[in-house]
Scaffold this active site. Structure first.
Site, PDB file in Angstrom:
ATOM      1  CB  ALA A  66      15.861  52.959  45.052  1.00 34.44           C
ATOM      2  N   GLY A 112      15.280  51.476  49.891  1.00 33.42           N
ATOM      3  CA  GLY A 112      14.300  51.192  49.100  1.00 33.42           C
ATOM      4  C   GLY A 112      13.376  49.818  49.958  1.00 33.42           C
ATOM      5  CD  GLU A 115      12.686  54.272  51.834  1.00 27.99           C
ATOM      6  OE1 GLU A 115      13.168  53.945  51.129  1.00 27.99           O
ATOM      7  OE2 GLU A 115      12.475  55.976  51.634  1.00 27.99           O
ATOM      8  CD  GLU A 135      17.772  55.636  51.916  1.00 32.52           C
ATOM      9  OE1 GLU A 135      18.850  55.639  52.956  1.00 32.52           O
ATOM     10  OE2 GLU A 135      16.991  54.807  51.280  1.00 32.52           O
TER      11      GLU A 135
HETATM   12  N1  COA Z   1      21.945  49.601  43.208  1.00 35.61           N
HETATM   13  C1  COA Z   1      22.366  48.755  42.161  1.00 35.61           C
HETATM   14  N2  COA Z   1      22.590  48.221  42.818  1.00 35.61           N
HETATM   15  C2  COA Z   1      23.352  47.322  43.662  1.00 35.61           C
HETATM   16  C3  COA Z   1      22.332  48.700  44.689  1.00 35.61           C
HETATM   17  C4  COA Z   1      21.924  49.627  44.138  1.00 35.61           C
HETATM   18  N3  COA Z   1      20.873  49.763  45.987  1.00 35.61           N
HETATM   19  N4  COA Z   1      23.173  47.297  45.499  1.00 35.61           N
HETATM   20  C5  COA Z   1      23.898  46.136  44.854  1.00 35.61           C
HETATM   21  N5  COA Z   1      23.863  46.755  44.389  1.00 35.61           N
HETATM   22  C6  COA Z   1      24.630  45.758  42.903  1.00 35.61           C
HETATM   23  C7  COA Z   1      26.574  45.986  43.498  1.00 35.61           C
HETATM   24  O1  COA Z   1      26.647  47.415  42.566  1.00 35.61           O
HETATM   25  C8  COA Z   1      26.859  44.569  42.454  1.00 35.61           C
HETATM   26  O2  COA Z   1      26.835  44.786  41.391  1.00 35.61           O
HETATM   27  P1  COA Z   1      28.042  44.459  40.091  1.00 35.61           P
HETATM   28  O3  COA Z   1      28.599  43.235  40.774  1.00 35.61           O
HETATM   29  O4  COA Z   1      27.619  44.785  38.383  1.00 35.61           O
HETATM   30  O5  COA Z   1      28.763  45.547  40.324  1.00 35.61           O
HETATM   31  C9  COA Z   1      26.006  43.634  43.275  1.00 35.61           C
HETATM   32  O6  COA Z   1      24.434  44.540  43.456  1.00 35.61           O
HETATM   33  C10 COA Z   1      26.026  43.418  43.781  1.00 35.61           C
HETATM   34  O7  COA Z   1      26.455  44.109  45.346  1.00 35.61           O
HETATM   35  P2  COA Z   1      27.821  44.323  45.783  1.00 35.61           P
HETATM   36  O8  COA Z   1      28.186  45.750  46.509  1.00 35.61           O
HETATM   37  O9  COA Z   1      29.414  43.869  45.479  1.00 35.61           O
HETATM   38  O10 COA Z   1      27.696  43.365  47.067  1.00 35.61           O
HETATM   39  P3  COA Z   1      28.574  44.048  48.908  1.00 35.61           P
HETATM   40  O11 COA Z   1      28.760  42.059  49.485  1.00 35.61           O
HETATM   41  O12 COA Z   1      30.507  43.809  48.634  1.00 35.61           O
HETATM   42  O13 COA Z   1      28.022  44.887  49.606  1.00 35.61           O
HETATM   43  C11 COA Z   1      25.786  45.812  49.981  1.00 35.61           C
HETATM   44  C12 COA Z   1      27.079  44.130  50.265  1.00 35.61           C
HETATM   45  C13 COA Z   1      24.396  45.767  50.275  1.00 35.61           C
HETATM   46  C14 COA Z   1      26.833  46.254  51.528  1.00 35.61           C
HETATM   47  C15 COA Z   1      26.423  46.747  48.875  1.00 35.61           C
HETATM   48  O14 COA Z   1      25.977  46.495  47.904  1.00 35.61           O
HETATM   49  C16 COA Z   1      25.697  48.068  49.072  1.00 35.61           C
HETATM   50  O15 COA Z   1      26.120  49.726  49.607  1.00 35.61           O
HETATM   51  N6  COA Z   1      24.618  48.216  48.063  1.00 35.61           N
HETATM   52  C17 COA Z   1      24.665  50.160  47.635  1.00 35.61           C
HETATM   53  C18 COA Z   1      23.010  50.303  49.004  1.00 35.61           C
HETATM   54  C19 COA Z   1      22.654  51.395  49.303  1.00 35.61           C
HETATM   55  O16 COA Z   1      23.396  52.402  49.525  1.00 35.61           O
HETATM   56  N7  COA Z   1      21.406  51.099  49.127  1.00 35.61           N
HETATM   57  C20 COA Z   1      19.989  52.670  49.620  1.00 35.61           C
HETATM   58  C21 COA Z   1      20.219  53.371  47.804  1.00 35.61           C
HETATM   59  S1  COA Z   1      19.324  54.579  47.765  1.00 35.61           S
END
Ligand code: COA
Length: 260
Positions: A66, A112, A115, A135
């Site tokens: 999400a 999400g 999910e 989460e």
């Molecule tokens: N919500 C909003 N933005 C998100 C996102 C999310 N769930 N997941 C990734 N993004 C965005 C990042 O903020 C970043 O945006 P920016 O370039 O404007 O800063 C972009 O997507 C790229 O992500 P980034 O974190 O830079 O890539 P990465 O390769 O370093 O890491 C992940 C990849 C997937 C490990 C990392 O993005 C992450 O942990 N995301 C969240 C996962 C999460 O907790 N999901 C559950 C949400 S309830």
């Protein structure tokens, strides 16, 4: 339909939905969820659609969860509404769809995103995909059915370990635990999903809908799945598809189902 965050295409009776926010790793914001609801519910009334494949744009992510930026200042009431609205309007709609829906997991499927994949009827993952429910590392728990569907798919013990540790697992482990049905090389992902969907679409659509409802009944509070199966089984006997299926078998020809 004007769409901002989804790419949508129908080919050979398959509706391809690509979640298209690559710069945010296809994170599900409000608009994306609303568009998913609209496109999927509209397809239920579209005879040109026999089944659906959902995937994410780009090589990196299916859906990375999400959109965290949208709920960072929510209070409890807003959070309740977010989860309820998402569950009822998108995730339950997918699970209860009478048309088969396959998730083609092309990269990160987190929160999400996992999910969403779990609400689909079948999951195919690319060998590079990574999955998890992270989460609790944000001070949250899954809110779009993850605690329930993960337990149903891989068992309570494994689900608790994934949810409590917030660890990601790789595609081969997801396959071993039953979280995904198939793991294939990246370039075989969509072809594999198409192969499965085309096979399902060659069967009686009426019976496919009945089978999905009967299987899902096991997971509905207060429903007796065995009773649901009896009802669905008997309903099939009133369908044109049943008459066509039996006639085609006896006449040694392929069946031409109409879904009625
Ligand atoms: N919500 C909003 N933005 C998100 C996102 C999310 N769930 N997941 C990734 N993004 C965005 C990042 O903020 C970043 O945006 P920016 O370039 O404007 O800063 C972009 O997507 C790229 O992500 P980034 O974190 O830079 O890539 P990465 O390769 O370093 O890491 C992940 C990849 C997937 C490990 C990392 O993005 C992450 O942990 N995301 C969240 C996962 C999460 O907790 N999901 C559950 C949400 S309830």
């Amino acid at each position: 339909m004007d769409l901002t965050n989804l790419l949508v295409e129908i080919r050979d009776r398959i509706l391809y939905i690509t979640i298209n926010r690559e710069s945010k790793l296809n994170a599900l914001n409000k608009l994306t969820l609303a568009e998913l609801h609209d496109v999927i519910t509209q397809s239920f009334h579209d005879d040109a659609v026999g089944g659906i494949i959902i995937t994410g744009a780009g090589p990196k992510a299916f859906v990375a969860g999400a959109d965290i930026s949208e709920f960072s200042d929510f209070n409890s009431d807003e959070a309740r509404e977010l989860a309820r609205e998402g569950q009822t309007k998108v995730f339950d709609v997918i699970q209860n769809s009478e048309k088969p829906i396959i998730a083609a997991i092309n990269g990160f499927a987190l929160g999400g995103g996992l999910e969403l994949a779990m609400a689909c009827h079948i999951r195919v993952a690319s060998s590079t995909a990574k999955m998890g429910l992270p989460e609790v590392s944000l001070g949250l728990i899954p809110g779009y059915g993850g605690t329930q569907r993960l337990s149903q798919l891989i068992g309570r013990g494994r689900a608790l370990e994934m949810i409590l540790t917030a660890d990601m697992i790789k595609a081969d482990e997801a396959y071993r635990t039953g979280l995904v049905n198939h793991v294939v090389e990246e370039d075989k992902l969509i072809p594999k999903a198409e192969e499965i969907l085309k096979k399902i679409m060659s069967r009686s659509p009426f019976a496919i809908g009945s089978a999905i409802r009967a299987v899902n009944a096991a997971f509905i509070e207060g429903e007796n799945g065995f009773e649901a199966e009896i009802t669905e089984f008997s309903n099939c006997f009133g369908s044109d598809d049943f008459k066509e299926g039996v006639s085609a078998f006896l006449e040694k020809r392929p069946a031409e189902f109409k879904g009625k």
